[in-house]
Design an enzyme around this catalytic site. Structure first.
Site, PDB file in Angstrom:
ATOM      1  N   SER A   1     126.511  45.722  96.549  1.00 52.53           N
ATOM      2  CA  SER A   1     127.809  45.707  95.719  1.00 52.53           C
ATOM      3  C   SER A   1     127.368  44.611  94.362  1.00 52.53           C
ATOM      4  CB  SER A   1     128.887  44.987  96.091  1.00 52.53           C
ATOM      5  OG  SER A   1     129.875  44.980  95.173  1.00 52.53           O
ATOM      6  N   LYS A   2     127.421  45.390  93.150  1.00 53.85           N
ATOM      7  CA  LYS A   2     127.186  44.572  92.024  1.00 53.85           C
ATOM      8  C   LYS A   2     128.191  43.243  91.623  1.00 53.85           C
ATOM      9  CE  LYS A   2     125.152  48.788  89.702  1.00 53.85           C
ATOM     10  NZ  LYS A   2     125.452  49.454  88.240  1.00 53.85           N
ATOM     11  N   ARG A   3     129.318  43.441  92.562  1.00 48.71           N
ATOM     12  CA  ARG A   3     130.292  42.396  92.484  1.00 48.71           C
ATOM     13  C   ARG A   3     129.908  41.029  93.057  1.00 48.71           C
ATOM     14  NH1 ARG A   3     132.725  47.573  92.464  1.00 48.71           N
ATOM     15  NH2 ARG A   3     133.952  47.840  90.570  1.00 48.71           N
TER      16      ARG A   3
END
Length: 616
Positions: free
Chosen positions: A300-302
């Protein structure tokens, strides 16, 4: 004045990934590609100096691991092929732009040492290199497509599009636009534009699917995406979608090879349709496998640990991070075997110098002798960037999802520090096998690392006023002593405190050490080794590791100790107050004669005081 134009269309989800071939790829239930499907991959190198590649990120935040790997693979191929690679900023999705993201991208690439040849900040003859500065160019080509009958203006409202979506799903067709605005008359289009109705421009997809050229990584691809959907190429805010902008830019910038993430594989039919409609020759496409967690779930880029900035701030070497990412999807083992079988490996790394036999394997059992390491990593995985350029080949990039294993990054960072300092020892034979000779390693690389370590020490308030920190020769000795157990250079200031400051025996760690030791034995054992060391020093023996070991072994035998640790641990307590550290002889060699003996004496005095207090 810019005309109001369209809505973005969906590109569909990523393709399913195929079963694993090497340890860095995850397994899947999807049927594997046949050898014939993969053998059609166009992986031959272009003529030297003709290749043009590009890295085209969107400035929507920090650069993440997948983006840096894409930039790295473009860099490796451009340098290997003696071509060029370009940094292009794709900022047409204005709603997602993050202020300062472009500068952050450039700074990260500079930190990683990935020097692009053209693009933002570097200039070039194919600019501008920011898509929002090329809007007129996209409008020109959109008008050309409309006038040629390959595109049309669509006035469907959001509510109409939602109704179309629901009807498509009811029929089991997914989200497919039904093309109703294809049939508007010129008069109807003119009337609706005059009335100020918002509209987009859609590409008129052909009714029959066209065959796709083989992908440089996936080989033959048979996509199940909606090839016949009339997709949006210009949005109602006047900005192009990715499909039109990337095709126009790749053509106008003379891009010969496109390496990008697998998430764009389903868009490939749309892009080839645009190339055909514009009568342009497309570049060769290669889609890099997705990066996933070890359990196969999507990164996840988050989360912070996906951002390159996270690893930079954590103190990882940029070269080690690039080495780590290069292994994600690239079969380095087969690449090295190909080099060795062709006779182009490093002459100094001959298999004749490798250990053989049942415990080590040997040249007779494999081109690359097998290894057995307790950490399950491989010395063959360690590369410098120049070595990656020499060994990298798209033929050895597989199409399966690549698992991100953080323990491997720690291993590679540790080995990178050792390699650059010229301290690989016997491991250096296997590390260099099949790879080009190194440049800045040995004393030159060590000098740079020691200077960086001194800078890190000076930045710590803990060491303010410590003269030893100013002594670069002494800092170098500390570096050498700590290197074997060091993962990151930034760890050394805190793990090596006792080399610069006197040990504290009243800390929780020192007290815990002492609780596991018998105080009376502590005094007897340390007094004995103190005398042994003093006798040797009085005879003129220099205090070095061999001398200290000799004194330790003599004392252990003289006292009849069952375990050497009965002497080593009290000595470590007196010298450092720390449970972990380099070997005791190594510590004493760095501290020198006077400070070593003073600390042994101080440790004895501390334990004697505790013993007296306990007996009162």
């Amino acid at each position: 004045m810019r005309a109001p134009l369209g809505l973005l269309s969906s590109t569909g989800g990523p393709r399913a990934i195929l079963p694993c071939r090497r340890c860095l790829s995850t397994k899947s239930k999807t049927k594997a590609k046949t050898k014939s499907q993969l053998s059609n991959r166009p992986t031959s190198a272009p003529e030297p100096g003709t290749a043009r590649l590009r890295f085209a990120p969107s400035p929507t935040g920090f650069l993440h691991l997948g983006g840096l790997r894409t930039a790295l693979f473009n860099h490796l191929l451009a340098r290997k092929w003696e071509g060029k690679w370009i940094l292009r900023i794709e900022d047409t999705d204005q709603a997602r732009l993050v202020p300062g993201a472009v500068d952050g991208l450039r700074d990260t690439l500079a930190w990683a040492g990935l020097d692009y040849d053209e693009g933002v900040g570097a200039g070039g003859s194919h600019g501008p290199y920011i898509q929002s500065e090329r809007i007129d160019l996209y409008h020109d080509h959109a008008r050309r497509l409309v006038s040629n009958g390959d595109a049309y203006e669509c006035f469907c409202t959001l509510s109409e599009l939602e109704a179309i979506r629901q009807e498509s799903q009811r029929k089991g067709m997914g989200h497919v636009y039904d093309g109703r605005c294809r049939h508007l008359t010129e008069e109807e289009r003119a009337r609706r534009k005059k009335a100020g109705e918002k509209h987009v421009v859609r590409f008129k997809a052909p009714e029959q699917s066209q065959p796709l050229p083989p992908d440089m990584i996936f080989g033959e691809v048979q996509l199940q995406a909606h090839d016949s959907e009339d997709f949006v190429i210009l949005k109602s805010d006047g900005f192009p979608t990715y499909h039109l902008a990337s095709v126009v830019d790749d053509h106008s910038m003379e891009i010969s090879h496109v390496l990008r993430g697998e998430e764009w594989l389903n868009s490939l039919p749309k892009h080839h349709q645009l190339y055909r409609a514009l009568d342009w020759t497309p570049p060769q496409f290669g889609h890099l496998p997705l990066l996933v967690n070890p359990d196969g779930t999507k990164l996840s880029k988050r989360t912070g640990d996906v951002r390159v900035e996270h690893y930079r701030n954590a103190g990882y070497e940029p070269e080690a991070l690039l080495n780590f990412l290069a292994l994600m999807g690239w079969d380095h083992h087969t690449a090295l075997e190909s080099i060795l079988s062709a006779g182009s490996g490093s002459p100094s790394a001959s298999t004749s110098s490798l250990p053989t036999g049942p415990d080590h394997g040997g040249p007779e059992t494999s081109i690359l002798p097998p290894q057995s390491r307790s950490d399950n990593h491989s010395l063959y995985e360690v590369f410098s960037v120049p070595q990656l350029i020499g060994a990298f080949d798209l033929a050895h990039v597989n199409h399966r999802k690549a698992a991100v294993n953080m323990s491997k990054l720690d291993f590679l960072n540790k080995m990178t520090l050792r390699r650059r300092a010229g301290r690989l020892g016997e491991d250096g034979v296997m590390v260099s096998l099949g790879k080009k000779p190194e440049g800045a390693v040995g004393e030159e690389g060590r000098k740079e690392l020691v200077e960086r370590l001194q800078k890190l020490l000076k930045e710590r308030e803990l060491f303010a006023g410590c003269d030893l920190v100013e002594d670069i020769e002494y800092v170098g000795k500390v570096f050498d002593a700590e290197l074997a157990r060091t993962i990151k250079l930034t760890d050394i200031p805190m793990t090596s405190v006792f080399f610069f400051l006197e040990p504290k025996y009243d800390t929780l760690e020192a007290d815990k050490m002492l609780q596991g030791l018998h105080k009376a034995s502590y005094v007897v054992n340390v007094e004995a080794v103190y005398r042994a060391l003093t006798n040797r020093l009085n005879r003129g023996s220099p205090l070095d590791e061999d001398m200290v070991w000799d004194a330790i072994h003599t004392t252990v035998d003289k006292l009849g100790l069952r375990r050497k640790s009965e002497l080593i641990l009290p000595m470590r307590h007196a010298l450092t107050g720390r449970l972990k550290g380099p070997s005791v002889p190594s510590i004493m060699t760095v501290l020198g004669e006077e400070r070593s003996m003073e600390r042994l004496d101080a440790g004895l005095a501390h334990v004697r005081r505790l013993t007296r207090a306990e007996t009162r």
